[in-house]
Write a protein that holds these residues in place. Sequence first.
Motif, short mmCIF file in Angstrom:
data_model
loop_
_atom_site.label_atom_id
_atom_site.label_comp_id
_atom_site.label_asym_id
_atom_site.label_seq_id
_atom_site.Cartn_x
_atom_site.Cartn_y
_atom_site.Cartn_z
N ASP A 118 0.89 -1.16 0.00
CA ASP A 118 0.00 0.00 0.00
C ASP A 118 0.92 1.21 0.00
OD1 ASP A 118 -1.43 2.23 1.24
OD2 ASP A 118 -2.98 0.80 1.86
N SER A 121 -0.75 6.61 -2.38
CA SER A 121 -2.02 6.95 -1.74
C SER A 121 -2.24 8.44 -1.46
CB SER A 121 -2.14 6.16 -0.43
OG SER A 121 -1.85 4.80 -0.65
N PRO A 122 -2.19 9.28 -2.50
CA PRO A 122 -2.44 10.71 -2.29
C PRO A 122 -3.94 10.96 -2.10
CG PRO A 122 -2.15 10.27 -4.63
CD PRO A 122 -1.91 8.96 -3.91
N ASN A 123 -4.27 12.21 -1.76
CA ASN A 123 -5.66 12.56 -1.54
C ASN A 123 -6.20 13.33 -2.73
OD1 ASN A 123 -5.47 11.39 1.06
ND2 ASN A 123 -4.45 13.25 1.78
N HIS A 132 3.99 12.05 -0.11
CA HIS A 132 3.48 11.08 -1.08
C HIS A 132 4.58 10.68 -2.06
CE1 HIS A 132 -0.49 13.03 0.08
NE2 HIS A 132 -0.55 11.80 0.54
N HIS A 158 -4.05 3.39 -2.27
CA HIS A 158 -5.22 3.57 -1.39
C HIS A 158 -5.59 5.06 -1.39
CE1 HIS A 158 -7.73 2.20 2.05
NE2 HIS A 158 -7.41 3.33 2.65
N GLY A 160 -7.04 8.68 -1.12
CA GLY A 160 -7.90 9.39 -0.17
C GLY A 160 -9.01 10.05 -0.98
N TYR A 307 -11.26 6.93 9.14
CA TYR A 307 -10.05 6.46 8.46
C TYR A 307 -9.69 5.05 8.93
CZ TYR A 307 -5.12 6.97 6.84
OH TYR A 307 -3.90 6.82 6.22
N ASP A 311 -9.47 1.38 7.03
CA ASP A 311 -8.25 0.56 6.93
C ASP A 311 -8.48 -0.85 7.46
OD1 ASP A 311 -6.05 1.49 5.52
OD2 ASP A 311 -5.60 3.01 7.04
N TYR A 329 2.55 -1.37 4.48
CA TYR A 329 2.01 -0.01 4.33
C TYR A 329 3.15 0.99 4.36
CZ TYR A 329 -2.47 -2.16 5.49
OH TYR A 329 -3.58 -2.96 5.50
N VAL A 331 3.88 4.42 4.66
CA VAL A 331 3.23 5.67 5.06
C VAL A 331 4.12 6.37 6.09
CG1 VAL A 331 1.08 6.67 5.97
CG2 VAL A 331 1.00 4.47 4.79
N GLN A 335 2.02 8.51 11.06
CA GLN A 335 0.83 7.66 11.17
C GLN A 335 1.11 6.34 11.91
OE1 GLN A 335 -1.80 7.32 7.78
NE2 GLN A 335 -1.28 9.37 7.06
N HIS A 338 -1.66 5.15 14.25
CA HIS A 338 -2.83 4.64 13.50
C HIS A 338 -2.62 3.18 13.12
CE1 HIS A 338 -5.83 4.24 10.32
NE2 HIS A 338 -4.85 3.91 9.49
N PHE A 339 -1.44 2.86 12.59
CA PHE A 339 -1.23 1.48 12.15
C PHE A 339 -1.13 0.52 13.33
CE2 PHE A 339 -0.31 3.70 8.18
CZ PHE A 339 -1.16 2.98 7.34
N1 ARG Z 1 -4.19 9.21 2.01
C1 ARG Z 1 -3.40 9.08 3.21
C2 ARG Z 1 -2.61 10.34 3.44
O1 ARG Z 1 -2.35 11.08 2.51
C3 ARG Z 1 -2.44 7.93 3.15
C4 ARG Z 1 -3.08 6.58 3.08
C5 ARG Z 1 -2.12 5.49 3.43
N2 ARG Z 1 -2.68 4.19 3.33
C6 ARG Z 1 -3.56 3.64 4.16
N3 ARG Z 1 -4.01 2.45 3.92
N4 ARG Z 1 -3.95 4.29 5.24
O2 ARG Z 1 -2.22 10.62 4.57
#
Ligand code: ARG
Length: 561
Positions: A118, A121-123, A132, A158, A160, A307, A311, A329, A331, A335, A338-339
Motif C-alpha cells: 500500500d 495513496s495521495p488525496n 506522497h 489507497h 484518499g 479512516y 483501513d 504499508y 506511510v 501515522q 494509527h497502524f
Molecule cells: N491518504 C493518506 C494520506 O495522505 C495515506 C493513506 C495510506 N494508506 C492507508 N491504507 N492508510 O495521509
Amino acid sequence: MNVVQVYAEEISTQLQHVLTYDEIVKLIEKPKYQEQGDLAFPCFTLAKKYRKAPVVIAQEIAASLRNPLFEKVVPEGPYVNCFLNKQEVSKHILQTILTKGEKYGSHRIGKGEIITIDFSSPNIAKPFSMGHLRSTVIGNALAKIAEKCGYQPIRINHLGDWGTQFGKLIVAYKLWGNKEAVKANPISELLRLYVHFHSEAEFNPDLENEARKWFKQLEEGNEDALNLWRWFRDESLKEFSRIYSLLDVEFDSYNGEAFYNDKMEMTVEMLHEKKLLFESEGAEVVDLSEANLPLCLIRKSDGATLYATRDVTAAIYRQDNYKFKKAVYVVGHEQSLHFKQIFLVLEKMGYEWAKDMVHVPFGFILKEGKKMSTRKGKIVLLEEVIREAIELAKHNIEVKNPRLEHKEEIAKMVGVGAIIFHDLKNERLNNIEFSLEEMLKFEGTTGPYVQYTHARASSILRKAELTGDETNGLDDAHGWAVVKLLMEFPTIIQRSMQLYEPSVIAKYIIDLAQEFNRYYSHVKVLNEDNQINDRIALVRSVTIVLKEGLQLLGIKAPEEM
Ligand code: ARG
C-alpha cells in the motif's frame, strides 16, 4: 555459490553437530582488516562445549580445513581466518553473473506468495505532497525488491477519495467554480475552491450546513453529487498519472477509501458480534488499553465511519481477495499510532494474519531544515520539481557531452533517477534535505554518479572485441576488491528485503561504483595481454549488477550519458 555458505559447510563437517550449519553461517564475519583474510569464524561459543580454550579450537579447525576455493586457512587468536583463492572465486563469481545476467541475486524466499504494498495513496483534490513522493519511491522500490526475492507484489494505491471535504468542494464548485478551470489545472483549481470555501465559511456558517447536506447526498447516492465527485476524482487522477508516468510507477489497484463504503457496515457488525465495540461519548470505539494505546474510533456519534474503519475493512478485503502472505504499508512515521491501532484491532478480531502486517514508516523531506509544506500558498508542485530536475540534467549533459544522441530521453532518466536516488540513499526514517543541485551532481553519492559509472563501463564494453565469457578469473588486488563486492549482491538484496530498506541497495551500488572507478584508474582494461578477457568479464559483471541495482530502486541505467 556463496562463499560464506561454502566456508560454513566446511566448518560444519569439522564440528559434527556441535553447531548447526545455520548457526555457523550466522557466526561467520568479515575480518576488520584486509590482511586478516576474507572470512573469519570466531570460536568463543565452542569453548564451553569442547572444554578447551577458543585459541586452541581455532588452531585445530584451521589445520583441517581444505577447499579449492580457499587459498589458506589460518588461526588468529580465537578466530579461524580464511583467505579465499582469488583466481578460483572470481572465476566462479564472474561466470555466475555472466550466465545469470539480470537474474543474478534473485531469491526464492518469497515462494511466489503475495505481498500487498500500500503506497503513494495521495488525496483527491489535494496536491501530491513530498510525503506522497517518498511513499511512491520507497513503495515502488520495495515492490521490485520483493519480486526479486520471489514474492508476487500487488501494488495498491489507497487513494484518499472520500470524506466530508467533498461536501465542501461540491458547494464551492457550484458557487464559484467553472469547468474549464478545473480541467486545465485540476488540483490547484480544486484546492483554490477548497481554500476559498473556508475563508467564506468564516463569515457565513450556512455554508458548512450546505456542505454537510451535500456530503449526505453523496453518501446516499444522489446522482448529481456522485457525478461531481467522480469527476473531481478522475481529473485529480489524470494529474497524478502524469507524475506516475514521469516516475515510471504503476499500480495494480486504485481502490481507495471510497471503495470500502459498502463494506464498512460488515466490519462494524463483526466488531459488535465479537463484543469489541464500546460506547464512548456516543461514539463506538475499540478499547486498546491492554497495549497502552488510545481508543480506536470506529464510528462517530453521527454515524460516520473513520479512516481507521476503512483501513480495518480494507485489510480484511485484501486478505479475502489476495490471500496475502504479507501486507506492507508505506506511510510516513506520523501515522505510526494509527497502524499500531488497526493492526491490534485486527488481531483482537481473531485474524491470525494480523501479525503479517507491517507499517514501513519514513521521515520528512526538508527544505533548509524546515518541513516542506503543501498548505495554502506554499504549495510545492511536484510535477514542476520533477520537470526542473530533468531540465537541470539536460543542462549538465549539454555541458559534459553535447554530442550525445537521445538527449531528452537520457535527461529524463538522469533527472528522475537523481530524485529517486536522493530519497533512497539514506535510511528511510531519516529526514532528507531537498536540493536539486546536490542530487544532480555527477560526483559524490548521487544517482547520476552511479548511472555515469555504468555508462562509462558500458562504453568500455562497446570498444572491446571480447565478451568475457569463459573467464579464468583475476587475482590482482583492485579486481579482487570489486569481485568481493559483486559477491555480496545476493546478500544485500536479502537484507534490504528483511529490513524493508531500499537504502541497503543504494549504499551498495555507490560502494560498487566507487570500487569500480578505483579499479579503472589503476588497471588498463583493454590492454592486449592474456588477461584482457578476464578484465572484460569483470567490467561486464559490474554493468550487470549496477544496472540491476538501479533497476531495483526504480532507476534506469542509460548506456551513454
Ligand atoms: N491518504 C493518506 C494520506 O495522505 C495515506 C493513506 C495510506 N494508506 C492507508 N491504507 N492508510 O495521509
